[in-house]
Design a protein around this motif. Structure first.
Motif, PDB file in Angstrom:
ATOM      1  N   LYS A   5       0.841  -1.206   0.000  1.00 14.22           N
ATOM      2  CA  LYS A   5       0.000   0.000   0.000  1.00 14.22           C
ATOM      3  C   LYS A   5       0.869   1.246   0.000  1.00 14.22           C
ATOM      4  CE  LYS A   5      -3.283   3.091   1.829  1.00 14.22           C
ATOM      5  NZ  LYS A   5      -3.963   3.696   2.946  1.00 14.22           N
ATOM      6  N   GLY A   7       0.817   4.855   0.776  1.00 18.52           N
ATOM      7  CA  GLY A   7      -0.033   5.745   1.566  1.00 18.52           C
ATOM      8  C   GLY A   7      -0.322   7.057   0.838  1.00 18.52           C
ATOM      9  N   SER A   9      -0.404   9.896   2.051  1.00 19.93           N
ATOM     10  CA  SER A   9       0.474  10.999   2.468  1.00 19.93           C
ATOM     11  C   SER A   9       1.872  10.858   1.869  1.00 19.93           C
ATOM     12  CB  SER A   9       0.545  11.088   3.989  1.00 19.93           C
ATOM     13  OG  SER A   9       0.793   9.827   4.513  1.00 19.93           O
ATOM     14  N   LYS A  14      -0.915  15.974   1.571  1.00 17.47           N
ATOM     15  CA  LYS A  14      -2.246  15.916   2.187  1.00 17.47           C
ATOM     16  C   LYS A  14      -2.800  17.296   2.563  1.00 17.47           C
ATOM     17  CE  LYS A  14      -3.612  11.437   3.785  1.00 17.47           C
ATOM     18  NZ  LYS A  14      -4.034  10.576   4.879  1.00 17.47           N
ATOM     19  N   GLY A  44      -3.545   4.984  -1.426  1.00 13.74           N
ATOM     20  CA  GLY A  44      -4.492   5.800  -0.680  1.00 13.74           C
ATOM     21  C   GLY A  44      -4.994   6.950  -1.540  1.00 13.74           C
ATOM     22  N   GLY A  49      -8.923  12.625  -2.063  1.00 15.07           N
ATOM     23  CA  GLY A  49     -10.149  11.993  -1.586  1.00 15.07           C
ATOM     24  C   GLY A  49     -10.658  12.529  -0.265  1.00 15.07           C
ATOM     25  N   THR A  74     -15.981  12.946  -5.766  1.00 11.85           N
ATOM     26  CA  THR A  74     -14.897  12.303  -5.006  1.00 11.85           C
ATOM     27  C   THR A  74     -14.373  11.119  -5.805  1.00 11.85           C
ATOM     28  OG1 THR A  74     -16.010  12.924  -2.960  1.00 11.85           O
ATOM     29  CG2 THR A  74     -14.245  11.299  -2.761  1.00 11.85           C
ATOM     30  N   VAL A  78     -10.432  10.544  -7.059  1.00 13.04           N
ATOM     31  CA  VAL A  78      -9.546   9.422  -6.724  1.00 13.04           C
ATOM     32  C   VAL A  78      -9.180   8.641  -7.991  1.00 13.04           C
ATOM     33  CG1 VAL A  78     -10.091   9.181  -4.278  1.00 13.04           C
ATOM     34  CG2 VAL A  78     -11.473   7.955  -5.919  1.00 13.04           C
ATOM     35  N   VAL A 136     -14.839   5.693  -2.971  1.00 16.09           N
ATOM     36  CA  VAL A 136     -16.213   5.690  -2.463  1.00 16.09           C
ATOM     37  C   VAL A 136     -16.908   4.477  -3.074  1.00 16.09           C
ATOM     38  CG1 VAL A 136     -16.552   8.144  -1.937  1.00 16.09           C
ATOM     39  CG2 VAL A 136     -16.753   7.364  -4.295  1.00 16.09           C
ATOM     40  N   ILE A 146     -17.093   4.758   2.498  1.00 19.24           N
ATOM     41  CA  ILE A 146     -15.746   4.794   1.939  1.00 19.24           C
ATOM     42  C   ILE A 146     -15.045   3.463   2.178  1.00 19.24           C
ATOM     43  CG2 ILE A 146     -13.453   5.828   2.275  1.00 19.24           C
ATOM     44  CD1 ILE A 146     -14.937   8.484   2.664  1.00 19.24           C
ATOM     45  N   CYS A 147     -14.393   2.991   1.149  1.00 17.35           N
ATOM     46  CA  CYS A 147     -13.561   1.793   1.305  1.00 17.35           C
ATOM     47  C   CYS A 147     -12.116   2.276   1.293  1.00 17.35           C
ATOM     48  CB  CYS A 147     -13.833   0.822   0.157  1.00 17.35           C
ATOM     49  SG  CYS A 147     -12.804  -0.644   0.289  1.00 17.35           S
ATOM     50  N   SER A 148     -11.452   2.197   2.433  1.00 11.94           N
ATOM     51  CA  SER A 148     -10.073   2.699   2.499  1.00 11.94           C
ATOM     52  C   SER A 148      -9.112   1.692   1.876  1.00 11.94           C
ATOM     53  CB  SER A 148      -9.677   2.952   3.956  1.00 11.94           C
ATOM     54  OG  SER A 148      -9.530   1.710   4.613  1.00 11.94           O
TER      55      SER A 148
HETATM   56  C1  IPE Z   1      -9.469   6.940   1.468  1.00 13.11           C
HETATM   57  O1  IPE Z   1      -8.492   5.959   1.245  1.00 13.11           O
HETATM   58  C2  IPE Z   1     -10.490   6.960   0.337  1.00 13.11           C
HETATM   59  C3  IPE Z   1     -11.286   8.206   0.224  1.00 13.11           C
HETATM   60  C4  IPE Z   1     -11.217   9.227   1.019  1.00 13.11           C
HETATM   61  C5  IPE Z   1     -12.262   8.264  -0.875  1.00 13.11           C
HETATM   62  P1  IPE Z   1      -7.254   5.764   2.254  1.00 13.11           P
HETATM   63  O2  IPE Z   1      -7.740   5.909   3.663  1.00 13.11           O
HETATM   64  O3  IPE Z   1      -6.614   4.467   1.910  1.00 13.11           O
HETATM   65  O4  IPE Z   1      -6.291   6.965   1.878  1.00 13.11           O
HETATM   66  P2  IPE Z   1      -4.999   7.511   2.640  1.00 13.11           P
HETATM   67  O5  IPE Z   1      -3.872   6.534   2.484  1.00 13.11           O
HETATM   68  O6  IPE Z   1      -5.369   7.687   4.113  1.00 13.11           O
HETATM   69  O7  IPE Z   1      -4.738   8.819   1.971  1.00 13.11           O
END
Ligand code: IPE
Length: 259
Positions: A5, A7, A9, A14, A44, A49, A74, A78, A136, A146-148
């Motif tokens: 992954k 990130g 950031s 960010k 991410g 996002g 959104t 992304v 999203v 939201i699916c992170s």
């Molecule tokens: C967030 O994804 C997805 C949205 C806000 C649509 P993440 O939670 O994986 O993103 P980062 O790594 O914290 O930026």
């Protein structure tokens, strides 16, 4: 196989809306290409996002029609970050293919309800590099949420049982206290699930970095329970990612999976 992954950031700034860190991404893509291992990439959303998702309160589900606009913009943002990531991977000759979460999975109250894992398998079999990202998505109970990227990593790790899960973050790894405010914070280069649990209960829960770390630690705990090792490495130092992928020693935190 590795699940990595990147990130939000690391690959975006960010604090500034839609600010892609192209140079960092290019260096990471070069490192991944050089390591030449079977990989699933997750990234991410960063500033592409989080800002909009917060503005339209998308994570708590449907409340009003304005959010439909919020959801679509959104998603578009992304997806545009994902295109920039793909461009960088393609420049480095990685056969990356994008798999948008909103079209391959559904949540139910923030948990995975359906996930088309087979599509990842099918692309891997053809030697492609599947790339997915925080997005999203539809949610059976909430309408949408939201699916992170972290949730995707957990689900993919459970299904594919990779050799390692790697989180490229904007720190060297884990410390026993917040290094930004505590000069005596000690770096943790290797730890176990049991030790991690102790560490979290003694951590100061009131500072932001620890809170951020706490969320990440929950994800890591779930992965460690599966018996898979998780590594936290500084994404701003791509040579470390390369060293990790080829089995060389490097500065990072390894959380050993439960044996
Ligand atoms: C967030 O994804 C997805 C949205 C806000 C649509 P993440 O939670 O994986 O993103 P980062 O790594 O914290 O930026």
């Amino acid at each position: 196989m590795f699940i990595i992954k990147l990130g939000g950031s690391v690959i975006t700034d960010k604090t500034k809306q839609q600010c892609f860190k192209e140079d960092v991404m290019d260096d990471l893509a070069e490192a991944i290409k050089k390591a030449n291992k079977e990989t699933i990439l997750v990234h991410g959303a960063g500033s592409f996002g989080h800002i909009l998702a917060k503005k339209y309160e998308l994570n708590n589900g449907y409340k009003n029609d304005d959010q439909l606009h919020g959801f679509s913009v959104t998603h578009k943002m992304v997806q545009s970050l994902n295109s920039l990531v793909l461009k960088s991977l393609h420049k480095n000759d990685i056969p990356a293919v994008s798999l948008s979460p909103h079209s391959i999975l559904k949540l139910n109250d923030h948990k995975i309800l359906e996930f088309n894992y087979k599509i990842f398998n099918a692309y891997l079999e053809q030697h492609f590099t599947p790339v997915t990202f925080g997005d999203v998505v539809l949610d059976k109970k909430l309408g949408f949420s939201i699916c992170s990227g972290d949730l995707l990593v957990m689900a993919l790790a459970e299904y594919f049982k990779p050799e390692k899960v790697i989180f490229a973050i904007d720190e060297d790894g884990l410390y026993d206290a917040n290094p930004k405010i505590n000069k005596n914070a000690e770096f943790i280069d290797s730890t176990t699930l049991e030790e991690l649990e102790k560490f979290i209960t003694t951590a100061d829960k009131h500072d932001d970095v620890t809170k951020g770390m706490e969320g990440k630690v929950d994800t890591i705990k779930n992965i460690a329970e599966l018996g898979i090792d998780t590594v936290l490495v500084n994404g701003n130092k791509p040579e470390r990612l390369y060293q990790l992928m080829v089995g060389k020693d490097t500065k990072c935190t390894i959380v050993n999976g439960r044996k």
